[in-house]
Design a protein around this motif. Structure first.
Motif, short mmCIF file in Angstrom:
data_model
loop_
_atom_site.label_atom_id
_atom_site.label_comp_id
_atom_site.label_asym_id
_atom_site.label_seq_id
_atom_site.Cartn_x
_atom_site.Cartn_y
_atom_site.Cartn_z
N ALA A 2 5.24 0.70 15.89
CA ALA A 2 4.19 1.45 15.19
C ALA A 2 2.81 0.89 15.50
O ALA A 2 1.83 1.64 15.63
N PHE A 3 2.72 -0.43 15.65
CA PHE A 3 1.44 -1.06 15.94
C PHE A 3 1.02 -0.79 17.39
O PHE A 3 -0.16 -0.65 17.68
N ASP A 4 2.02 -0.67 18.27
CA ASP A 4 1.71 -0.25 19.64
C ASP A 4 1.14 1.16 19.62
O ASP A 4 0.25 1.51 20.41
N GLY A 5 1.67 1.99 18.70
CA GLY A 5 1.18 3.36 18.56
C GLY A 5 -0.26 3.43 18.10
O GLY A 5 -1.00 4.34 18.47
N VAL A 6 -0.68 2.45 17.29
CA VAL A 6 -2.08 2.39 16.86
C VAL A 6 -2.98 2.16 18.07
O VAL A 6 -4.03 2.80 18.23
N GLU A 7 -2.55 1.26 18.95
CA GLU A 7 -3.34 0.96 20.14
C GLU A 7 -3.45 2.18 21.06
O GLU A 7 -4.46 2.37 21.74
N ARG A 8 -2.41 3.02 21.06
CA ARG A 8 -2.44 4.23 21.89
C ARG A 8 -3.20 5.37 21.22
O ARG A 8 -3.46 6.40 21.84
N GLY A 9 -3.49 5.21 19.93
CA GLY A 9 -4.16 6.28 19.20
C GLY A 9 -3.22 7.25 18.53
O GLY A 9 -3.65 8.28 17.99
N ASP A 10 -1.90 6.93 18.53
CA ASP A 10 -0.92 7.82 17.89
C ASP A 10 -0.92 7.67 16.37
O ASP A 10 -0.56 8.60 15.65
N PHE A 11 -1.26 6.48 15.89
CA PHE A 11 -1.26 6.18 14.46
C PHE A 11 -2.57 5.53 14.08
O PHE A 11 -3.36 5.12 14.94
N ALA A 12 -2.77 5.42 12.77
CA ALA A 12 -3.94 4.71 12.25
C ALA A 12 -3.51 3.88 11.05
O ALA A 12 -2.59 4.25 10.32
N PHE A 13 -4.15 2.74 10.86
CA PHE A 13 -3.88 1.93 9.68
C PHE A 13 -4.38 2.63 8.42
O PHE A 13 -5.38 3.34 8.45
N GLU A 14 -3.64 2.42 7.35
CA GLU A 14 -4.05 2.95 6.05
C GLU A 14 -3.99 1.84 5.02
O GLU A 14 -3.14 0.94 5.11
N ASP A 15 -4.89 1.91 4.05
CA ASP A 15 -4.76 1.06 2.87
C ASP A 15 -3.70 1.69 1.99
O ASP A 15 -3.77 2.87 1.65
N VAL A 16 -2.68 0.91 1.65
CA VAL A 16 -1.57 1.40 0.85
C VAL A 16 -1.54 0.66 -0.47
O VAL A 16 -1.48 -0.57 -0.50
N VAL A 17 -1.62 1.42 -1.57
CA VAL A 17 -1.63 0.82 -2.89
C VAL A 17 -0.30 1.10 -3.58
O VAL A 17 0.06 2.25 -3.82
N LEU A 18 0.45 0.03 -3.85
CA LEU A 18 1.74 0.13 -4.51
C LEU A 18 1.58 -0.10 -5.99
O LEU A 18 0.96 -1.09 -6.41
N CYS A 19 2.14 0.81 -6.79
CA CYS A 19 2.01 0.68 -8.25
C CYS A 19 3.36 0.36 -8.89
O CYS A 19 4.38 0.37 -8.21
N GLY A 36 1.60 11.52 -7.80
CA GLY A 36 0.60 12.54 -8.06
C GLY A 36 -0.51 12.53 -7.04
O GLY A 36 -0.29 12.38 -5.84
N ASP A 37 -1.72 12.66 -7.53
CA ASP A 37 -2.90 12.63 -6.66
C ASP A 37 -3.65 11.31 -6.77
O ASP A 37 -4.83 11.21 -6.42
N SER A 38 -2.93 10.28 -7.25
CA SER A 38 -3.59 8.99 -7.51
C SER A 38 -3.89 8.21 -6.24
O SER A 38 -4.68 7.26 -6.26
N GLY A 39 -3.23 8.58 -5.15
CA GLY A 39 -3.35 7.79 -3.92
C GLY A 39 -2.48 6.55 -3.93
O GLY A 39 -2.55 5.73 -3.01
N GLN A 40 -1.67 6.41 -4.98
CA GLN A 40 -0.78 5.26 -5.10
C GLN A 40 0.66 5.67 -4.79
O GLN A 40 1.00 6.86 -4.76
N PHE A 41 1.51 4.65 -4.55
CA PHE A 41 2.89 4.91 -4.18
C PHE A 41 3.83 4.03 -4.99
O PHE A 41 3.51 2.87 -5.28
N LYS A 42 5.00 4.58 -5.31
CA LYS A 42 6.09 3.80 -5.86
C LYS A 42 7.04 3.42 -4.73
O LYS A 42 7.27 4.20 -3.81
N VAL A 43 7.59 2.22 -4.81
CA VAL A 43 8.53 1.75 -3.79
C VAL A 43 9.90 2.33 -4.06
O VAL A 43 10.46 2.16 -5.15
N VAL A 44 10.47 3.03 -3.07
CA VAL A 44 11.84 3.53 -3.17
C VAL A 44 12.81 2.52 -2.57
O VAL A 44 13.82 2.20 -3.16
N GLY A 45 12.47 2.01 -1.38
CA GLY A 45 13.32 0.97 -0.78
C GLY A 45 13.17 0.93 0.73
O GLY A 45 12.47 1.73 1.34
N GLU A 46 13.85 -0.02 1.33
CA GLU A 46 13.77 -0.23 2.77
C GLU A 46 14.49 0.89 3.52
O GLU A 46 15.34 1.59 2.97
#
Length: 354
Positions: free
Chosen positions: A337-354, A316-326
């Protein structure tokens, strides 16, 4: 010092505490996708150990899967098989986690850090699926036409990696998979199956298969042929980088020049990797091999502390996520992906798993 053991604790509480202990002790989040796709227990990041885990490991294990029987399939076969165990999507970074009581549901939330690399776009038809868990009866064609891989050769290479869940398969010695000629005489997908979903072999198909045998493709026509043929026919019209899946296979029947062990291994490995999974594309154009329970709009994250990207479903709009799988995603298996953060392509997010 004595400790108190409460045998009246709900099993959900015990399982959650156990998963939490694994994360704390190992400093690794891979336990979040060690689960049954049919799990209804919450939180979704904890494992219900009363169910069978729907997971055939992506890091191919030489001993577990008896790969020595395919000796000679590839040069330095053991190195090829075990190469995926040397890489991690998080680049070996330790997780940053905290556990938060979810008072509304009486469960525990897992807060971690991750990078969203895209959303599920297209979905191929699964080889095996429990109809109670997925009602999808056909292909979900990709909307995105993006191609991050390059020319046709690079796309085919990435597709091989994805289908076997191995980032180096076929790189130094050509894989045999797409060189196995398309066995159906017609190109009309309506002629591929009977009305009840079984393989349909017309007279012309039988003659074409006889030609395959005469040109040395006996190994491809062995024990796995029927399930292999069902698998590739079911994906025949799935659009991959602007082409149908079947267009990646050779159409002309030529002499087989590959060692029989390589043909047999490629077929067995792709079918094994596809168990409980389906070919997936992201809105970025990247290819993935995801749980068959994935749905369009699910988001794919590289979590700090996870060896593989993870499919997460917004709640929903809770900002939380259910795990589907790998999810194996070619292009995101060794810290990219972390190299992409250094280039500015991505950003870290706080991810809350419920």
């Amino acid at each position: 010092m004595s400790s108190y053991i409460d045998y009246d604790l709900p099993v959900t509480t015990v399982f959650t505490a156990f998963s939490k202990a694994i994360i704390n002790c190992t400093e690794d989040l891979d336990v979040v996708f060690a689960k049954s796709f049919g799990q209804t227990m919450m939180p979704s990041w904890a494992t219900d150990w009363s169910l069978t885990i729907d997971r055939a490991t992506f890091p191919h294990d030489w001993e577990l899967y008896l790969y020595d029987q395919f000796d000679g399939a590839y040069d330095d076969l053991r190195k090829v098989i075990e190469s995926s165990s040397f890489y991690r999507a998080d680049g070996g970074r330790k997780p940053r986690v905290s556990f938060i009581p979810n008072d509304n549901a009486g469960t525990l939330l897992l807060k971690c850090s991750g990078i969203c690399i895209g959303a599920v776009d297209g979905l191929g038809f699964p080889l095996q699926a429990d109809p109670r868990l997925s009602t999808r009866t056909g292909l979900v064609q990709p909307i995105s036409t993006r191609n991050p891989y390059g020319d046709d050769q690079a796309v085919a290479r990435a597709l091989i990696h994805t289908l076997v869940g191995n980032p180096t398969w076929g790189d130094t010695v050509g894989a045999a998979l797409f060189r196995i000629p398309w066995a159906a005489h017609q190109e009309d997908p309506a002629a591929y199956f009977t009305s009840d979903g079984q393989l349909d072999f017309a007279k012309d198909d039988i003659e074409r298969i006889a030609q395959l045998r005469a040109r040395g493709w006996d190994t491809a026509l062995g024990n796995n042929f029927l399930i292999f043929e069902w698998w590739r026919r079911s994906l025949s019209q799935f659009r991959i980088a602007g082409k149908r899946f079947q267009d990646y296979f050779d159409r002309d029947i030529v002499d087989c020049t590959y060692p029989s062990a390589r043909v047999k291994l490629d077929m067995a490995t792709v079918l094994g990797a596809y168990t409980s999974r389906c070919l997936t594309t992201l809105d970025t154009g990247h290819f993935g091999l995801a749980p068959y329970t994935a749905e369009r709009g699910d988001r794919v994250f590289v979590l700090q502390g996870c060896s593989l990207p993870v499919v997460l479903r917004p709640v929903g709009d809770s900002g939380q996520f259910k795990v589907v799988g790998e999810c194996f995603v070619d292009g995101y298996w060794n810290g990219e992906a972390f190299d992409g953060v250094e280039r500015g392509d991505f950003a870290f997010e706080d991810v809350v798993l419920c």
